[in-house]
Structures are given as C-alpha cells and as structure tokens.
Write a protein that holds these residues in place. Structure first.
Motif, PDB file in Angstrom:
ATOM      1  N   ARG A 159       1.879  -3.927  11.744  1.00 45.61           N
ATOM      2  CA  ARG A 159       1.152  -3.008  10.882  1.00 45.61           C
ATOM      3  C   ARG A 159       1.027  -1.651  11.552  1.00 45.61           C
ATOM      4  O   ARG A 159       0.554  -1.532  12.672  1.00 45.61           O
ATOM      5  CB  ARG A 159      -0.225  -3.552  10.591  1.00 45.61           C
ATOM      6  CG  ARG A 159      -1.063  -2.642   9.721  1.00 45.61           C
ATOM      7  CD  ARG A 159      -1.760  -3.429   8.663  1.00 45.61           C
ATOM      8  NE  ARG A 159      -2.790  -2.651   8.016  1.00 45.61           N
ATOM      9  CZ  ARG A 159      -2.806  -2.409   6.721  1.00 45.61           C
ATOM     10  NH1 ARG A 159      -1.839  -2.886   5.962  1.00 45.61           N
ATOM     11  NH2 ARG A 159      -3.778  -1.732   6.157  1.00 45.61           N
TER      12      ARG A 159
ATOM     13  N   ARG B 144      -1.950   4.513   9.337  1.00 48.37           N
ATOM     14  CA  ARG B 144      -1.849   5.242   8.076  1.00 48.37           C
ATOM     15  C   ARG B 144      -1.044   6.512   8.318  1.00 48.37           C
ATOM     16  O   ARG B 144      -1.309   7.248   9.259  1.00 48.37           O
ATOM     17  CB  ARG B 144      -3.245   5.561   7.573  1.00 48.37           C
ATOM     18  CG  ARG B 144      -3.269   6.222   6.237  1.00 48.37           C
ATOM     19  CD  ARG B 144      -4.698   6.369   5.747  1.00 48.37           C
ATOM     20  NE  ARG B 144      -4.916   5.556   4.551  1.00 48.37           N
ATOM     21  CZ  ARG B 144      -4.484   5.907   3.349  1.00 48.37           C
ATOM     22  NH1 ARG B 144      -3.822   7.017   3.193  1.00 48.37           N
ATOM     23  NH2 ARG B 144      -4.706   5.136   2.306  1.00 48.37           N
TER      24      ARG B 144
ATOM     25  N   ASP C 167       0.832  -1.197   0.000  1.00 47.91           N
ATOM     26  CA  ASP C 167       0.000   0.000   0.000  1.00 47.91           C
ATOM     27  C   ASP C 167       0.867   1.248   0.000  1.00 47.91           C
ATOM     28  O   ASP C 167       2.024   1.216   0.399  1.00 47.91           O
ATOM     29  CB  ASP C 167      -0.892   0.023   1.247  1.00 47.91           C
ATOM     30  CG  ASP C 167      -1.994  -1.013   1.162  1.00 47.91           C
ATOM     31  OD1 ASP C 167      -2.068  -1.697   0.126  1.00 47.91           O
ATOM     32  OD2 ASP C 167      -2.760  -1.132   2.133  1.00 47.91           O
TER      33      ASP C 167
ATOM     34  N   GLN D 284       1.508   1.702   5.812  1.00 47.78           N
ATOM     35  CA  GLN D 284       1.000   0.834   6.875  1.00 47.78           C
ATOM     36  C   GLN D 284       1.741  -0.496   6.850  1.00 47.78           C
ATOM     37  O   GLN D 284       1.861  -1.160   7.871  1.00 47.78           O
ATOM     38  CB  GLN D 284      -0.499   0.583   6.691  1.00 47.78           C
ATOM     39  CG  GLN D 284      -1.347   1.725   7.181  1.00 47.78           C
ATOM     40  CD  GLN D 284      -2.806   1.343   7.201  1.00 47.78           C
ATOM     41  OE1 GLN D 284      -3.414   1.151   6.162  1.00 47.78           O
ATOM     42  NE2 GLN D 284      -3.364   1.233   8.382  1.00 47.78           N
TER      43      GLN D 284
ATOM     44  N   ASP E 258       0.353   3.846   1.824  1.00 47.27           N
ATOM     45  CA  ASP E 258       0.229   4.654   3.034  1.00 47.27           C
ATOM     46  C   ASP E 258       1.212   4.284   4.149  1.00 47.27           C
ATOM     47  O   ASP E 258       1.044   4.715   5.278  1.00 47.27           O
ATOM     48  CB  ASP E 258      -1.199   4.582   3.566  1.00 47.27           C
ATOM     49  CG  ASP E 258      -1.637   3.146   3.808  1.00 47.27           C
ATOM     50  OD1 ASP E 258      -0.792   2.245   3.660  1.00 47.27           O
ATOM     51  OD2 ASP E 258      -2.814   2.940   4.135  1.00 47.27           O
TER      52      ASP E 258
HETATM   53 MG    MG Z   1      -4.061   1.599   4.494  1.00 48.92          MG
END
Ligand code: MG
Ligand code: UDP
Length: 312
Positions: free
Chosen positions: A202, A205, A100, A104, A102
């Motif tokens: 994780r 964001r 992704d 994350q 972002d």
């Molecule tokens: Mg995300």
C-alpha cells in the motif's frame, strides 16, 4: 473478459489526472496482451464533490470513451458511492474491480486479480502486505479495528480495504443484500463463492488529503459493528447475569455483616437490593435488546442463501 474499474471520487481533482493516465496505460497494456477485452471500461463515480472532479471526469470521457463517469446527486459516502458504481456497471461487465482514486492501491495488483479471475475465482481480495507507509496512528487504529470486528464475530479479511475484484455473479449476490447500512467489507464474505487473496504494497496517498479523518473513521467502525453484529446486546445480557450473580455474593456478605452486628440498620437490605435489582434490570434490557436485535436482522431482509449451481 470485460473488466470494469469502479473508482469512487470525492474532491479528488488533485489526483484524477495522474490516476487516469496511469490506469489508461495499464488498461492499454492489458488489452494488448489479450488479458481483458477491448470493451473494458474505467468508471469514475463522483460522490458529490465540491471541486472540479466531475468536470475532469467529463473531459476524460470526451478524450477517450474508455473512461466513464457516474455522477451521484449528492455526497453519500464512500461505501454507497462504491455500491452505486458496482450496481450500475454490473450487467455490462464480466467482473469489476473497485479501488480508491488516490493510487494507494497498487494498480499492478490488477494483473494478479485478473489472473485469479481466469483461474476461476469469483472474489479476489487485495490484501496489504505491509503498512510501512501508513502513519503509526493509522496502523494501530486499523489493527485495533480488525481485532474489534473479529471479537464481535464479523467475518472480515485481514488488512483488506475495498480493493477487490468481483465477478458478475458475485455482484448479483451483492445486489440481493438490501440493507441500507452498508458495510461492504463485512458483506462480501457473506456472499460466498470461491475467493482468493492478492498481496500488494500500500502506497502513500499520491496527492490531496485523506477523506477519512478520525471522526469518519470512528463512525465507520461503529457502523461496521452495529450493522453486522448484535453482540453488544449479548454483552449487556451477560453483564446483567454477572451482576445478578454478584448480588448473591453480596447478599451472603451483608447477612454475615448484619449478624456480626457490624452494620447500620438498613445497610444490608439496601446493598442487596441495589445489586440484585441492577443486575435484573440489565438482564431485562438485554433480553428486550435480543428481540430488537432479531427485528433488526429481519428488517435487513438479507438473502438466506445464494445458489452457486444446480445440476439437472
Ligand atoms: Mg486513500
Ligand atoms: N470517498 C468517497 N466519498 C467520501 C469519502 C471518500 O467517494 O465521502 C472516496 C475517495 O475519493 C477515495 C476513497 O473513497 O477514492 C478512499 O478515501 P481516502 O483515500 O481519503 O481514505 P483513506 O485511504 O485515507 O482511508
């Protein structure tokens, strides 16, 4: 080893500068350590963003050819953007990692994925070690989602999103899945080959907001079930059989009541026909559904096998 990163971006102008600079650092380190070739690339897929995302990608590419950009004609959703990226870079790389935009997905997991690739794994799944930083809501809905998918018979890696490494031949395998309703998490395990998991924490964001509001999440879950499983149809069949069996019980009960004289005229026959016909109708719908399910799976024209090696 030529490693390509594929990053779908939808309205990500807020995170792109940071993401690109951190990834560039990571890549320069990996290249200098000789873990990946200097021809490795970082490829952003612009999924029809309405903000400055594409302009940013173009600038990145001008500043350093390690960055590449793929611009989709319009917004097609995360899964399709990811597939577009993977299929575009497939023939140029030895392996591709999807992640992704972002941040994350922990970019330090890339090292471990590359290691696994060198150990001979074709698919390396990034798996979240904990969901502490997710909201309570996201955590519970995600857990429910995995449970549901399992119960529907879809083979999925637990706590794995779309952060994964795939080798060239795994990508070739992916290409032979021609389906339009795309649920990558369910398809990748079907490709086969040796796979490994890599744990990572994780994060939150980094900036901007989630592009997966509840509505999109629900439709993603629904898409996942209906594109991977025909179990809901089977459930209708089972329900039909159960209700039909119940109708036999009701028949006996009604007859007994009838002969005891506890009933109004017509009650017993109506009771029995409602249950019996209801059950039979559900069963019939289920059987028709079973054939439609078969047609559905046929129209996907999935590969029936993928050969790993052939010794002559
Ligand atoms: Mg995300
Ligand atoms: N994304 C995309 N197209 C869309 C929606 C999302 O390419 O229509 C991308 C988005 O830019 C991000 C990734 O998919 O890189 C995951 O989205 P997000 O982080 O918003 O999802 P979440 O982490 O909240 O599940």
């Amino acid at each position: 080893m030529k490693l390509f990163l594929v990053i779908p971006c939808y309205n990500e102008e807020a995170v792109l500068p940071e993401t690109s600079s951190r990834l560039l650092d990571k890549y320069e380190r990996l290249i200098s350590e000789g873990k990946i070739s200097s021809e490795s690339k970082i490829c952003f897929v612009n999924d029809g963003s309405r903000d400055k995302t594409w302009e940013l990608i173009v600038d990145l590419n001008k500043s350093n050819p390690i960055f590449r950009g793929i611009n989709l004609s319009r917004n097609r959703g995360h899964q399709n953007a990811l597939l577009a990226g993977l299929m575009t870079v497939k023939d140029e790389c030895d392996a591709a990692i999807s992640m992704d935009a972002d941040l994350q997905d922990d970019i330090d997991a890339i090292d471990k994925m590359v290691e696994k690739y060198h150990e001979g794994y074709d698919v390396v799944y990034g798996v979240r070690s904990s969901r502490k930083k997710d909201t309570f809501f996201k955590r519970t809905t995600a857990l429910g989602f995995y449970r549901l998918m399992r119960s529907m018979g879809v083979d999925m890696v637990y706590n794995h999103a779309d952060f994964r490494l795939m080798s060239k031949r795994a990508l070739d395998g992916l290409e032979s899945f021609k389906e339009v309703n795309l649920f990558l998490r369910g398809i990748v395990p079907l490709i086969g080959y040796k796979s490994a998991e890599v744990e990572y924490e994780r994060g939150e964001r980094f900036a901007g907001e989630s592009k997966y509001p509840l509505k999109k999440m629900l439709s993603f879950a629904f898409e996942g079930i209906t594109s991977m499983s025909i179990k809901p149809i089977r459930m209708i069949c089972t329900l039909g059989v159960l209700i039909f069996l119940a109708s036999i019980g009701i028949l006996i009960y009604s007859l007994v009541q009838h002969f005891i004289g506890n009933t109004e005229p017509g009650w017993a026959s109506i009771m029995v026909s409602i249950w019996a016909i209801g059950g039979l109708q559900l069963l019939a719908i289920g059987i028709i559904g079973e054939y439609i399910g078969k047609v559905y799976l046929e129209t996907k024209s999935r590969p029936r096998f993928i050969i790993e090696s052939y010794i002559k």
